[in-house]
Design a protein around this motif. Structure first.
Motif, PDB file in Angstrom:
ATOM      1  N   GLY A  42       0.777  -1.226   0.000  1.00  0.00           N
ATOM      2  CA  GLY A  42       0.000   0.000   0.000  1.00  0.00           C
ATOM      3  C   GLY A  42       0.812   1.280   0.000  1.00  0.00           C
ATOM      4  N   LYS A  43       2.129   1.140  -0.083  1.00  0.00           N
ATOM      5  CA  LYS A  43       2.992   2.323  -0.062  1.00  0.00           C
ATOM      6  C   LYS A  43       3.835   2.385  -1.321  1.00  0.00           C
ATOM      7  N   GLU A  44       4.379   3.570  -1.580  1.00  0.00           N
ATOM      8  CA  GLU A  44       5.274   3.738  -2.713  1.00  0.00           C
ATOM      9  C   GLU A  44       6.655   3.165  -2.383  1.00  0.00           C
ATOM     10  N   ARG A  45       7.363   2.813  -3.434  1.00  0.00           N
ATOM     11  CA  ARG A  45       8.729   2.333  -3.248  1.00  0.00           C
ATOM     12  C   ARG A  45       9.600   3.476  -2.731  1.00  0.00           C
ATOM     13  N   GLU A  46      10.483   3.162  -1.789  1.00  0.00           N
ATOM     14  CA  GLU A  46      11.344   4.174  -1.201  1.00  0.00           C
ATOM     15  C   GLU A  46      12.789   3.698  -1.177  1.00  0.00           C
ATOM     16  N   ALA A  47      13.688   4.651  -1.192  1.00  0.00           N
ATOM     17  CA  ALA A  47      15.109   4.335  -1.136  1.00  0.00           C
ATOM     18  C   ALA A  47      15.506   3.917   0.265  1.00  0.00           C
ATOM     19  N   VAL A  48      16.426   2.969   0.334  1.00  0.00           N
ATOM     20  CA  VAL A  48      16.954   2.506   1.611  1.00  0.00           C
ATOM     21  C   VAL A  48      18.418   2.919   1.759  1.00  0.00           C
ATOM     22  N   ALA A  49      19.226   2.567   0.759  1.00  0.00           N
ATOM     23  CA  ALA A  49      20.658   2.868   0.814  1.00  0.00           C
ATOM     24  C   ALA A  49      21.249   2.771  -0.577  1.00  0.00           C
ATOM     25  N   GLY A  50      22.368   3.459  -0.778  1.00  0.00           N
ATOM     26  CA  GLY A  50      23.059   3.400  -2.056  1.00  0.00           C
ATOM     27  C   GLY A  50      24.558   3.414  -1.852  1.00  0.00           C
ATOM     28  N   ILE A  51      25.256   2.877  -2.854  1.00  0.00           N
ATOM     29  CA  ILE A  51      26.717   2.837  -2.796  1.00  0.00           C
ATOM     30  C   ILE A  51      27.248   3.113  -4.199  1.00  0.00           C
ATOM     31  N   ASP A  52      28.219   4.020  -4.297  1.00  0.00           N
ATOM     32  CA  ASP A  52      28.725   4.347  -5.624  1.00  0.00           C
ATOM     33  C   ASP A  52      29.956   3.517  -5.953  1.00  0.00           C
ATOM     34  N   THR A  53      30.572   3.792  -7.097  1.00  0.00           N
ATOM     35  CA  THR A  53      31.698   2.980  -7.553  1.00  0.00           C
ATOM     36  C   THR A  53      32.937   3.151  -6.684  1.00  0.00           C
ATOM     37  N   ALA A  54      32.979   4.224  -5.906  1.00  0.00           N
ATOM     38  CA  ALA A  54      34.094   4.430  -4.968  1.00  0.00           C
ATOM     39  C   ALA A  54      33.749   3.931  -3.575  1.00  0.00           C
ATOM     40  N   SER A  55      32.608   3.269  -3.462  1.00  0.00           N
ATOM     41  CA  SER A  55      32.094   2.723  -2.190  1.00  0.00           C
ATOM     42  C   SER A  55      31.688   3.792  -1.198  1.00  0.00           C
ATOM     43  N   ASN A  56      31.377   4.988  -1.695  1.00  0.00           N
ATOM     44  CA  ASN A  56      30.728   5.965  -0.826  1.00  0.00           C
ATOM     45  C   ASN A  56      29.288   5.514  -0.620  1.00  0.00           C
ATOM     46  N   THR A  57      28.777   5.714   0.584  1.00  0.00           N
ATOM     47  CA  THR A  57      27.443   5.213   0.906  1.00  0.00           C
ATOM     48  C   THR A  57      26.525   6.327   1.384  1.00  0.00           C
TER      49      THR A  57
END
Length: 125
Positions: A42-57
């Motif tokens: 019943g809810k919209e999709r939401e972001a939890v976490a991300g990591i870039d190619t340099a492993s910044n989070t």
């Protein structure tokens, strides 16, 4: 063909832990930024976490201090270690990959090109 396959979901009691994995195939994962998203009923999709190619989070405020995103480029695998789980963490969890490098975009769903099918996480009291 690019494929993302999540695993590790399941049922857990509040306060418990789970480790989600996302196996990447069809491209070299270290060339892409990657993220975890979730969608509760019943809810919209939401972001939890991300990591870039340099492993910044980057983390959503709701999971900071409880979840850890990491990547093993040698294994072409993305992880999400979830601890101190709460009832409100119950959702379908999706991994995603995007061909961008700016860490400021890691929590933006529209920046991701490829998505997995999801793995269900259910937290009970």
């Amino acid at each position: 063909q690019v494929q993302l396959v999540e695993s590790g979901g399941g049922s857990v009691q509040a306060g418990g832990s789970l480790l989600l994995s996302c196996a990447v195939s069809g491209y070299t994962s270290n060339r892409y930024s990657m993220g975890w998203f979730r969608q509760a009923p019943g809810k919209e999709r939401e972001a939890v976490a991300g990591i870039d190619t340099a492993s910044n989070t980057v983390y959503a405020d709701s999971v900071k201090g409880r979840f850890t995103i990491s990547r093993d480029n040698a294994k072409n695998t993305l992880y999400l270690q979830m601890s101190s789980l709460k009832l409100e963490d119950t959702a379908m969890y999706y991994c995603a990959a995007g061909s961008f490098f700016y860490s400021g975009w890691l929590l933006l769903e529209q920046m991701y090109n490829y998505w997995g099918q999801g793995t269900q996480v259910a937290v009970s009291s």
